[in-house]
Write an enzyme that holds these catalytic residues in place. Structure first.
Site, PDB file in Angstrom:
ATOM      1  N   ASN A   1      23.795  -1.489 -16.903  1.00 14.69           N
ATOM      2  CA  ASN A   1      24.792  -0.535 -17.386  1.00 14.69           C
ATOM      3  C   ASN A   1      24.149   0.849 -17.305  1.00 14.69           C
ATOM      4  OD1 ASN A   1      26.540   1.088 -18.777  1.00 14.69           O
ATOM      5  ND2 ASN A   1      26.265   0.088 -20.770  1.00 14.69           N
ATOM      6  N   TRP A   2      24.593   1.610 -16.338  1.00 15.89           N
ATOM      7  CA  TRP A   2      23.963   2.921 -16.125  1.00 15.89           C
ATOM      8  C   TRP A   2      24.435   3.980 -17.114  1.00 15.89           C
ATOM      9  CZ3 TRP A   2      23.816   3.919 -10.077  1.00 15.89           C
ATOM     10  CH2 TRP A   2      22.819   3.100  -9.524  1.00 15.89           C
ATOM     11  N   LYS A   3      25.461   3.676 -17.898  1.00 12.89           N
ATOM     12  CA  LYS A   3      25.986   4.660 -18.847  1.00 12.89           C
ATOM     13  C   LYS A   3      26.284   5.976 -18.109  1.00 12.89           C
ATOM     14  CE  LYS A   3      23.659   2.090 -22.393  1.00 12.89           C
ATOM     15  NZ  LYS A   3      23.006   2.039 -23.680  1.00 12.89           N
TER      16      LYS A   3
ATOM     17  N   HIS B   1      31.821  -1.795 -25.270  1.00 10.29           N
ATOM     18  CA  HIS B   1      30.419  -1.438 -25.524  1.00 10.29           C
ATOM     19  C   HIS B   1      30.315  -0.689 -26.851  1.00 10.29           C
ATOM     20  CE1 HIS B   1      26.503   0.472 -25.144  1.00 10.29           C
ATOM     21  NE2 HIS B   1      26.220  -0.500 -24.295  1.00 10.29           N
TER      22      HIS B   1
ATOM     23  N   GLU C   1      28.790   1.859 -27.691  1.00 10.12           N
ATOM     24  CA  GLU C   1      28.927   3.324 -27.594  1.00 10.12           C
ATOM     25  C   GLU C   1      30.390   3.724 -27.508  1.00 10.12           C
ATOM     26  OE1 GLU C   1      26.193   3.673 -24.350  1.00 10.12           O
ATOM     27  OE2 GLU C   1      24.571   3.134 -25.723  1.00 10.12           O
TER      28      GLU C   1
ATOM     29  N   GLU D   1      24.987  -7.409 -28.089  1.00 10.09           N
ATOM     30  CA  GLU D   1      24.149  -6.217 -28.107  1.00 10.09           C
ATOM     31  C   GLU D   1      24.036  -5.693 -29.531  1.00 10.09           C
ATOM     32  OE1 GLU D   1      24.081  -4.370 -23.861  1.00 10.09           O
ATOM     33  OE2 GLU D   1      25.499  -3.288 -25.110  1.00 10.09           O
TER      34      GLU D   1
ATOM     35  N   GLY E   1      18.794   1.278 -26.782  1.00 12.67           N
ATOM     36  CA  GLY E   1      18.158   2.569 -26.508  1.00 12.67           C
ATOM     37  C   GLY E   1      17.099   2.954 -27.522  1.00 12.67           C
TER      38      GLY E   1
ATOM     39  N   SER F   1      17.403  -2.762 -25.308  1.00 11.06           N
ATOM     40  CA  SER F   1      15.983  -2.533 -25.005  1.00 11.06           C
ATOM     41  C   SER F   1      15.342  -3.659 -24.199  1.00 11.06           C
ATOM     42  CB  SER F   1      15.200  -2.270 -26.297  1.00 11.06           C
ATOM     43  OG  SER F   1      15.667  -1.083 -26.910  1.00 11.06           O
TER      44      SER F   1
ATOM     45  N   GLY G   1      20.392  -1.357 -20.131  1.00 10.82           N
ATOM     46  CA  GLY G   1      20.717   0.061 -20.031  1.00 10.82           C
ATOM     47  C   GLY G   1      19.610   0.811 -19.328  1.00 10.82           C
ATOM     48  N   GLY G   2      18.778   1.502 -20.099  1.00 15.53           N
ATOM     49  CA  GLY G   2      17.741   2.386 -19.575  1.00 15.53           C
ATOM     50  C   GLY G   2      16.910   1.787 -18.449  1.00 15.53           C
TER      51      GLY G   2
HETATM   52  P1  13P Z   1      19.212  -0.158 -23.431  1.00 14.56           P
HETATM   53  O1  13P Z   1      18.750  -1.246 -22.489  1.00 14.56           O
HETATM   54  O2  13P Z   1      18.928   1.220 -22.916  1.00 14.56           O
HETATM   55  O3  13P Z   1      18.706  -0.394 -24.827  1.00 14.56           O
HETATM   56  O4  13P Z   1      20.802  -0.254 -23.509  1.00 14.56           O
HETATM   57  C1  13P Z   1      21.380  -1.489 -23.699  1.00 14.56           C
HETATM   58  C2  13P Z   1      22.829  -1.372 -23.451  1.00 14.56           C
HETATM   59  O5  13P Z   1      23.542  -0.712 -24.172  1.00 14.56           O
HETATM   60  C3  13P Z   1      23.388  -2.067 -22.278  1.00 14.56           C
HETATM   61  O6  13P Z   1      24.760  -2.043 -22.303  1.00 14.56           O
END
Ligand code: 13P
Length: 249
Positions: free
Chosen positions: A9-11, A95, A97, A167, A173, A213, A234-235
């Site tokens: 997930n590149w956000k 998600h 967020e 999640e 993050g 993470s 994510g990251g």
């Molecule tokens: P991180 O891997 O950056 O913690 O993010 C997880 C995430 O929200 C994937 O959707």
């Protein structure tokens, strides 16, 4: 029995040229990775470039959200049919967020999931508790509620086509990954919910991803849990070498 899914997930990261550069580096590194499915979910404006870049590979492309209406005067929104036509296979829904910043609720998660399925997309439906909920011992209650309101009302046929991502919000993050045991406990609870609503067979087929993470150095421990069927990253999915090493855990 359940094929793992490794999804990035590149956000709100990367431009079109950065998207192309990512796939140039990433695609060869996962060319032989037949043990799992691979998906990348870039920002919507990069979908066309991403779809183009993965042609002829095993990598699938997903969106990060969709609107539930098919078309109309909804400035700024994108429909499932548009995503499908752009070449998407997957779509992330609910998600944390989006729940935190954009008013997403279990009810809108359900609407989006139905719309995604109707458009022929495979939804990755996100659930997870916030830190204050975990500390108050409410993790189970929160997950039960998210499942009951956002997922249980689906038809059995629809349920067969979704993937759930657990999640925990406090792990996203933050570098604070849930221990494999904590994640597996939450996954077991979700699978129980699935069993009581949709039956044992459907529950056994359900893929539940862990997200929060996930890094190259903790993916093995997570994937050692039979309850964990993949990761939503994510990251660490932004770096082609790092994400390839997660895929190839
Ligand atoms: P991180 O891997 O950056 O913690 O993010 C997880 C995430 O929200 C994937 O959707």
């Amino acid at each position: 029995m359940r094929t793992p899914l490794m999804a990035g997930n590149w956000k709100m990261y990367k431009t079109v040229s950065e998207t192309r550069a990512f796939f140039e580096a990433f695609s060869p590194l996962v060319a032989k990775s037949t043990h799992c499915e691979i998906a990348i979910c870039p920002p919507a404006v990069n979908l066309a470039a991403a779809v183009d870049a993965v042609r002829g590979t095993r990598i699938a492309i997903g969106a990060q959200n969709l609107f539930w209406e098919k078309l109309g005067a909804y400035t700024g929104e994108i429909s499932g049919a548009m995503l499908k036509a752009a070449g998407c296979t997957w779509v992330i829904i609910g998600h944390s967020e989006r729940r935190q910043y954009f008013g997403e609720t279990d009810e809108t998660v359900l609407k989006r999931t139905r719309a995604a399925l109707e458009a022929g997309l495979q939804p990755i439906v996100c659930v997870g508790e916030r830190i204050e909920q975990r500390e108050a011992g409410q993790t189970e209650t929160v997950l039960r509620e998210q499942f009951a309101n956002g997922i249980a009302p689906l038809t059995p046929d629809a349920f067969e086509r979704i993937v759930i991502a657990y999640e925990p919000v406090w792990a996203i993050g933050t570098g604070k990954v849930a221990t494999p045991e904590m994640a597996a406990d939450a996954h077991r609870l979700l699978r129980q919910q699935a069993r009581s609503t949709f039956g044992t067979e459907a529950a056994l087929r359900l893929r539940i991803l862990y997200g929060g993470s996930v890094k190259p150095d903790n993916i093995r421990g997570l994937m050692a849990q039979t309850e964990i069927d993949g990761a939503l990253v994510g990251g660490a999915s932004l770096d082609p070498v790092g994400f390839a090493s997660i895929v190839n855990f």
